[in-house]
Design a protein around this motif. Structure first.
Motif, PDB file in Angstrom:
ATOM      1  N   MET A 246      52.426  32.401  39.676  1.00  0.00           N
ATOM      2  CA  MET A 246      51.732  33.635  40.019  1.00  0.00           C
ATOM      3  C   MET A 246      50.258  33.411  39.681  1.00  0.00           C
ATOM      4  SD  MET A 246      52.215  36.723  41.188  1.00  0.00           S
ATOM      5  CE  MET A 246      53.858  37.329  40.763  1.00  0.00           C
ATOM      6  N   TYR A 247      49.396  33.693  40.620  1.00  0.00           N
ATOM      7  CA  TYR A 247      47.972  33.490  40.436  1.00  0.00           C
ATOM      8  C   TYR A 247      47.278  34.834  40.233  1.00  0.00           C
ATOM      9  CZ  TYR A 247      48.245  28.563  41.607  1.00  0.00           C
ATOM     10  OH  TYR A 247      48.534  27.214  41.595  1.00  0.00           O
ATOM     11  N   TYR A 248      46.457  34.881  39.200  1.00  0.00           N
ATOM     12  CA  TYR A 248      45.746  36.096  38.839  1.00  0.00           C
ATOM     13  C   TYR A 248      44.238  35.852  38.877  1.00  0.00           C
ATOM     14  CZ  TYR A 248      50.264  37.379  36.788  1.00  0.00           C
ATOM     15  OH  TYR A 248      51.598  37.656  36.576  1.00  0.00           O
ATOM     16  N   CYS A 249      43.510  36.834  39.361  1.00  0.00           N
ATOM     17  CA  CYS A 249      42.066  36.779  39.184  1.00  0.00           C
ATOM     18  C   CYS A 249      41.691  37.681  38.010  1.00  0.00           C
ATOM     19  CB  CYS A 249      41.314  37.191  40.431  1.00  0.00           C
ATOM     20  SG  CYS A 249      41.466  38.915  40.904  1.00  0.00           S
ATOM     21  N   ALA A 250      40.575  37.373  37.404  1.00  0.00           N
ATOM     22  CA  ALA A 250      40.144  38.128  36.240  1.00  0.00           C
ATOM     23  C   ALA A 250      38.627  38.159  36.174  1.00  0.00           C
ATOM     24  CB  ALA A 250      40.715  37.506  34.968  1.00  0.00           C
ATOM     25  N   ALA A 251      38.122  39.208  35.547  1.00  0.00           N
ATOM     26  CA  ALA A 251      36.692  39.352  35.335  1.00  0.00           C
ATOM     27  C   ALA A 251      36.419  39.424  33.842  1.00  0.00           C
ATOM     28  CB  ALA A 251      36.178  40.612  36.026  1.00  0.00           C
ATOM     29  N   ALA A 252      35.357  38.767  33.436  1.00  0.00           N
ATOM     30  CA  ALA A 252      34.940  38.839  32.039  1.00  0.00           C
ATOM     31  C   ALA A 252      34.131  40.107  31.810  1.00  0.00           C
ATOM     32  CB  ALA A 252      34.123  37.612  31.673  1.00  0.00           C
ATOM     33  N   ARG A 253      33.873  40.389  30.561  1.00  0.00           N
ATOM     34  CA  ARG A 253      33.164  41.617  30.239  1.00  0.00           C
ATOM     35  C   ARG A 253      31.722  41.600  30.721  1.00  0.00           C
ATOM     36  NH1 ARG A 253      33.719  41.342  23.876  1.00  0.00           N
ATOM     37  NH2 ARG A 253      35.728  40.508  24.513  1.00  0.00           N
ATOM     38  N   ASP A 254      31.161  40.421  30.928  1.00  0.00           N
ATOM     39  CA  ASP A 254      29.780  40.307  31.411  1.00  0.00           C
ATOM     40  C   ASP A 254      29.601  38.949  32.068  1.00  0.00           C
ATOM     41  OD1 ASP A 254      28.825  40.015  27.929  1.00  0.00           O
ATOM     42  OD2 ASP A 254      29.499  38.456  29.301  1.00  0.00           O
ATOM     43  N   GLY A 255      28.353  38.535  32.213  1.00  0.00           N
ATOM     44  CA  GLY A 255      28.070  37.297  32.926  1.00  0.00           C
ATOM     45  C   GLY A 255      27.693  36.125  32.053  1.00  0.00           C
ATOM     46  N   ASP A 256      28.015  36.211  30.793  1.00  0.00           N
ATOM     47  CA  ASP A 256      27.676  35.134  29.864  1.00  0.00           C
ATOM     48  C   ASP A 256      28.934  34.399  29.390  1.00  0.00           C
ATOM     49  OD1 ASP A 256      25.342  37.443  28.468  1.00  0.00           O
ATOM     50  OD2 ASP A 256      24.937  35.804  29.886  1.00  0.00           O
ATOM     51  N   TRP A 257      28.729  33.146  29.000  1.00  0.00           N
ATOM     52  CA  TRP A 257      29.826  32.357  28.412  1.00  0.00           C
ATOM     53  C   TRP A 257      31.071  32.408  29.289  1.00  0.00           C
ATOM     54  CZ3 TRP A 257      27.928  29.402  24.761  1.00  0.00           C
ATOM     55  CH2 TRP A 257      26.820  29.856  24.038  1.00  0.00           C
ATOM     56  N   CYS A 258      30.895  32.087  30.526  1.00  0.00           N
ATOM     57  CA  CYS A 258      31.981  32.226  31.500  1.00  0.00           C
ATOM     58  C   CYS A 258      33.146  31.275  31.235  1.00  0.00           C
ATOM     59  CB  CYS A 258      31.478  32.013  32.917  1.00  0.00           C
ATOM     60  SG  CYS A 258      30.329  33.290  33.486  1.00  0.00           S
ATOM     61  N   PHE A 259      32.907  30.243  30.460  1.00  0.00           N
ATOM     62  CA  PHE A 259      33.976  29.288  30.195  1.00  0.00           C
ATOM     63  C   PHE A 259      34.663  29.576  28.856  1.00  0.00           C
ATOM     64  CE2 PHE A 259      32.420  27.991  33.919  1.00  0.00           C
ATOM     65  CZ  PHE A 259      31.550  26.916  33.998  1.00  0.00           C
ATOM     66  N   ASP A 260      34.307  30.683  28.261  1.00  0.00           N
ATOM     67  CA  ASP A 260      35.030  31.191  27.093  1.00  0.00           C
ATOM     68  C   ASP A 260      36.058  32.171  27.623  1.00  0.00           C
ATOM     69  OD1 ASP A 260      34.105  32.972  24.017  1.00  0.00           O
ATOM     70  OD2 ASP A 260      36.039  32.455  24.893  1.00  0.00           O
ATOM     71  N   PHE A 261      37.275  31.695  27.779  1.00  0.00           N
ATOM     72  CA  PHE A 261      38.268  32.458  28.512  1.00  0.00           C
ATOM     73  C   PHE A 261      38.831  33.627  27.710  1.00  0.00           C
ATOM     74  CE2 PHE A 261      38.226  30.155  32.361  1.00  0.00           C
ATOM     75  CZ  PHE A 261      37.754  28.900  32.013  1.00  0.00           C
ATOM     76  N   SER A 262      38.499  33.729  26.462  1.00  0.00           N
ATOM     77  CA  SER A 262      38.881  34.897  25.680  1.00  0.00           C
ATOM     78  C   SER A 262      38.097  36.137  26.101  1.00  0.00           C
ATOM     79  CB  SER A 262      38.661  34.632  24.189  1.00  0.00           C
ATOM     80  OG  SER A 262      37.282  34.491  23.909  1.00  0.00           O
ATOM     81  N   ARG A 263      37.022  35.937  26.850  1.00  0.00           N
ATOM     82  CA  ARG A 263      36.178  37.056  27.275  1.00  0.00           C
ATOM     83  C   ARG A 263      36.693  37.740  28.536  1.00  0.00           C
ATOM     84  NH1 ARG A 263      31.133  37.159  25.237  1.00  0.00           N
ATOM     85  NH2 ARG A 263      30.197  37.797  27.201  1.00  0.00           N
ATOM     86  N   TYR A 264      37.740  37.212  29.152  1.00  0.00           N
ATOM     87  CA  TYR A 264      38.252  37.806  30.393  1.00  0.00           C
ATOM     88  C   TYR A 264      39.168  38.972  30.039  1.00  0.00           C
ATOM     89  CZ  TYR A 264      36.106  34.154  33.080  1.00  0.00           C
ATOM     90  OH  TYR A 264      35.175  33.339  33.661  1.00  0.00           O
ATOM     91  N   MET A 265      38.796  40.154  30.513  1.00  0.00           N
ATOM     92  CA  MET A 265      39.510  41.347  30.077  1.00  0.00           C
ATOM     93  C   MET A 265      39.972  42.251  31.196  1.00  0.00           C
ATOM     94  SD  MET A 265      36.183  43.179  28.379  1.00  0.00           S
ATOM     95  CE  MET A 265      37.111  44.598  27.822  1.00  0.00           C
ATOM     96  N   TYR A 266      39.591  41.969  32.432  1.00  0.00           N
ATOM     97  CA  TYR A 266      40.036  42.775  33.567  1.00  0.00           C
ATOM     98  C   TYR A 266      40.863  41.887  34.482  1.00  0.00           C
ATOM     99  CZ  TYR A 266      36.117  45.493  31.787  1.00  0.00           C
ATOM    100  OH  TYR A 266      35.259  46.172  30.978  1.00  0.00           O
ATOM    101  N   TRP A 267      42.060  42.349  34.792  1.00  0.00           N
ATOM    102  CA  TRP A 267      43.020  41.498  35.499  1.00  0.00           C
ATOM    103  C   TRP A 267      43.590  42.177  36.728  1.00  0.00           C
ATOM    104  CZ3 TRP A 267      43.996  36.573  33.730  1.00  0.00           C
ATOM    105  CH2 TRP A 267      43.467  36.270  32.466  1.00  0.00           C
ATOM    106  N   GLY A 268      43.856  41.348  37.750  1.00  0.00           N
ATOM    107  CA  GLY A 268      44.580  41.827  38.910  1.00  0.00           C
ATOM    108  C   GLY A 268      46.078  41.753  38.670  1.00  0.00           C
ATOM    109  N   GLN A 269      46.834  42.155  39.678  1.00  0.00           N
ATOM    110  CA  GLN A 269      48.294  42.179  39.569  1.00  0.00           C
ATOM    111  C   GLN A 269      48.933  40.837  39.921  1.00  0.00           C
ATOM    112  OE1 GLN A 269      50.135  44.876  38.336  1.00  0.00           O
ATOM    113  NE2 GLN A 269      48.039  45.400  37.773  1.00  0.00           N
ATOM    114  N   GLY A 270      48.189  39.974  40.555  1.00  0.00           N
ATOM    115  CA  GLY A 270      48.690  38.647  40.867  1.00  0.00           C
ATOM    116  C   GLY A 270      49.193  38.502  42.287  1.00  0.00           C
TER     117      GLY A 270
END
Length: 124
Positions: free
Chosen positions: A93-117
């Protein structure tokens, strides 16, 4: 609240291609880091790819590098994942996600908004 809707999944044979899309609704995320993740049955979720807001920098997991391409169209508020040379181990199952802002995009702990997949199934 950010709402993300994935599409484009399906069933393909090994060696085939799919192009996933993720559309944002209710919120414009042109200033957010965006990424793709996947989760196969019985396995932990893994990061697949990520992209900075202006598209200048991207990240790929080693298992997909050279086969997958992440891109975004901020005017359309849409994220893409072009997947080529698909293999059975890409089934998930593939999910897209958005981080809280536009910084440190490769810090995956910052991704907090998720699609349903969207489901991707690759047969051998």
């Amino acid at each position: 609240q950010v709402q993300l809707v994935e599409s484009g999944g399906g069933s393909v044979q090994a060696g085939g291609s799919l192009n996933l899309s993720c559309a944002g609704t209710r919120y414009t995320y042109s200033r957010n880091c965006l990424g793709w993740f996947r989760q196969a049955p019985g396995k932990e979720r893994e990061r697949v790819a990520a992209i900075y807001p202006d598209g200048s920098r991207t990240y790929y997991a080693g298992s997909v590098k050279g086969r997958f391409t992440i891109s975004r169209d901020n005017a359309k508020n849409t994220l893409y994942l072009q997947m080529n040379s698909l293999a059975p181990e890409d089934t998930a199952m593939y999910y897209c996600a958005a981080a809280r802002d536009g910084d440190w995009c490769f810090d995956f702990s910052r991704y907090m908004y998720w699609g349903q997949g969207t489901q991707v199934t690759v047969s051998s």
